[in-house]
Each structure stands twice: as structure tokens, then as C-alpha cells.
Design an enzyme around this catalytic site. Sequence first.
Site, short mmCIF file in Angstrom:
data_model
loop_
_atom_site.label_atom_id
_atom_site.label_comp_id
_atom_site.label_asym_id
_atom_site.label_seq_id
_atom_site.Cartn_x
_atom_site.Cartn_y
_atom_site.Cartn_z
N MET A 153 12.95 -12.27 -27.86
CA MET A 153 13.78 -13.19 -27.25
C MET A 153 15.14 -13.02 -27.69
O MET A 153 15.65 -13.85 -27.91
CB MET A 153 13.16 -14.25 -26.95
CG MET A 153 13.58 -15.26 -25.69
SD MET A 153 13.99 -14.29 -24.34
CE MET A 153 13.19 -15.45 -23.11
N SER A 236 13.15 -0.81 -25.16
CA SER A 236 13.62 -0.98 -26.48
C SER A 236 13.34 0.16 -27.51
O SER A 236 14.39 0.90 -27.34
CB SER A 236 12.55 -2.07 -27.12
OG SER A 236 11.11 -1.74 -27.03
N ARG A 237 12.12 0.53 -27.88
CA ARG A 237 12.12 1.59 -28.90
C ARG A 237 10.53 2.25 -28.47
O ARG A 237 9.74 1.34 -28.30
CB ARG A 237 12.14 1.46 -30.24
CG ARG A 237 13.73 1.45 -30.79
CD ARG A 237 14.51 2.60 -30.42
NE ARG A 237 15.90 2.56 -31.02
CZ ARG A 237 17.11 2.39 -30.43
NH1 ARG A 237 16.65 2.08 -29.05
NH2 ARG A 237 18.09 2.14 -30.85
N GLU A 266 10.28 10.75 -29.13
CA GLU A 266 11.61 11.12 -28.26
C GLU A 266 12.31 12.68 -28.72
O GLU A 266 12.42 12.69 -29.79
CB GLU A 266 12.57 10.12 -28.35
CG GLU A 266 13.14 9.73 -26.88
CD GLU A 266 13.74 8.53 -27.04
OE1 GLU A 266 13.20 7.31 -27.15
OE2 GLU A 266 14.98 8.37 -26.90
N HIS A 284 16.23 7.42 -21.78
CA HIS A 284 16.67 6.51 -22.65
C HIS A 284 18.24 6.50 -22.31
O HIS A 284 19.20 6.74 -22.82
CB HIS A 284 16.84 7.21 -24.21
CG HIS A 284 16.93 6.08 -25.20
ND1 HIS A 284 16.54 6.26 -26.49
CD2 HIS A 284 17.61 4.95 -25.22
CE1 HIS A 284 16.79 5.19 -27.23
NE2 HIS A 284 17.36 4.33 -26.51
C1 GLV Z 1 20.26 2.28 -27.23
O1 GLV Z 1 18.96 2.36 -27.40
C2 GLV Z 1 20.93 1.42 -28.42
O2 GLV Z 1 20.04 0.90 -29.45
O3 GLV Z 1 22.05 0.95 -28.40
#
Ligand code: GLV
Length: 325
Positions: A153, A236-237, A266, A284
Site C-alpha cells: 500500500m 510491480s516486479r 525479463e 513492462h
Molecule cells: C518501472 O518499472 C519503474 O520502476 O519505474
Amino acid sequence: MKKAYVTRLVPQKALDMLEIECQMTVNPYDRVLQKEELVSAAYDAEGLLCLLTDQIDADLLDKLSRLKVVANCAVGYDNIDIPACTARGVAVSNTPGVLTETTADMAWALLMAAARRVVEADRYVRDGKFKAWAPMLLLGQEINHRVLGVIGMGRIGKAVARRAAGFRMTVFYHDAYKMTREEEQALGVEYKEMKDLLREADFISLHVPLNEQTRHLIAAQELKLMKKTAYLINTSRGPVIDEKALVKALQDGELAGAALDVYEEEPSLAPGLAELQNVTLAPHTASATVDTRTRMAVMAAENLLAGLKGKRMPNLVNPEVKLKS
Ligand code: GLV
């Protein structure tokens, strides 16, 4: 003039800013540079404007010995070994705030595309299969009045949660930090333990940074807890999800679908992921709008220039650093 290297072509506005104040070189190729290429191109640079596709590790830092500042053109900076930078007196910055709303928009675009099978529908029409309206054609899942679970959050998680009000959704969240009752009420969200959120949400959207606590946060066990009708959305990742476990869970029908913008290795995908019909995949691009990418590059350039002048970078992520003289 100080020398700076830009590891990939970024919006012109940022390059214009750099050109006025430093001696700048930009990677001329439309691809990520190999480490050796980056070392020989940036060997004399004091500043680096880099991207999340560049691995800034101890070895690279030792080879780029003149480096004083690294401005990452991303909010996430898990591509940079921060302790190694700090130990070598290299200041690092990121681009927080400027991509929050855009990334939240994309999380919702993916959520909606998955639930309403938008990508499958597009393929169906293009393939000439649309012959007539049909009562059982491409049935998806309701979004309105369902339960959204936000994991993480921070700024982006909150922006995703705010959007749920328009869909009359119930919003649960989980985060290492529990908000105050007033903050929760203002945002219309309720805190849940991780297990409860996983069991109760119809849509789960991930918004945590990648670190040792969040790597494989969603693995086989967590996927098993999800409803069979639920969807998992990740902007996110990639390594936050055990991608192989996700493929297996999707194959076994443990959840209804997933919508992913990021991947564990990735740009490679886990075997079987691309063959699944119930996944929506993006490369992405959650922050990929003209305005946002310009804001990110400008912010990175401002940080780089401040650092090169020996000033505190406005978005410094390693304030403990003792700058090289
Ligand atoms: C994109 O993934 C960023 O972290 O800006």
C-alpha cells in the site's frame, strides 16, 4: 564540463537539459548494452542516467571508477546494488511520484482486460470468428461489487485502491505497515492478514518493491489459497511471483487468470506461460505514456545534474552516502 553517459535513448526534453550542462553521450543503439559495452562507453563518466534494464553492480562500479552519481530512470531500483554504491561514494536517485497514477491505470487496464477477456475477444474478431451475438460467447467475470486485494500500500497501491470506488468494490490491503483507522477510512480500505486477503479477494494486485522480503511473495502456497475464480495482476516486479508456480497453478485451475506486466527473468517468460489462454501479458509498459516517460526522464536528468554539481540529489535513495570529492 562533467561527463555523463545515458544508457538508452530517453525523451528529448531530458537530453536537452543534460546537453546544456554537461558533456553527454547517449547509447546510440536501440537496445540494452552488454556490461562490457557499457564499461567501454562510460569509462570516463562521472554521471550515469540508467534504466531498470542496466545491472549496476559492484563489478561495474569498480570498472567505472570515476562515477559519482547514478540516476535511475525508474521508481524501482532493485537493478542497483545500493550498498555497493554507498561503499564507493556513489549517490543514487530514482523517480518516485511521477508514474504513480499511470501505473495504477495500467494495473486496472490489465485487471479489466483479464476479467473481460479483451485480448481474446480482439483475436476472435480479427480471426473472422465473429458471426453473430451469442449468449455464451467469451463470458468473463464481473468486476463491479467484487473484492479487490491490494498487496503493497505505497503510492501506487493507494492509487489502485482509489480507483476501485468507481466500481463499488470492497478493497482489502496487506502491507508491512498498517495505516491508521482514519487513513483506512479516507481511502475506503480494510487491512487483512496476507492469508485472509489471498482467500477472500477476487482480484489481487501487487504493488511491493522487490527486495529479499518480497522475492517469491506469491509462490505455490499462496496461489493455492486464492479463489479458483480469482485473478492475479502484477505491475510491480516479476520475481515477486514464483512464475513457474504461477504457470502450474493456472494450468491446474487454481485461479482463473493472471495479467502480468513484469516477469521473473525479463524478457524471458516461464515455460508454458505464453501458451495459456487465461493470461494477459504486457512488456513492462505500466508507466509507458508520453507524458509519464517524459516526466521520469526529466526527473532523472534533474537528479543527475544536481549530483554532478555536488548538490544533494532531490530523489536520493542512499542518503547515508559520503560523496566522492
Ligand atoms: C518501472 O518499472 C519503474 O520502476 O519505474
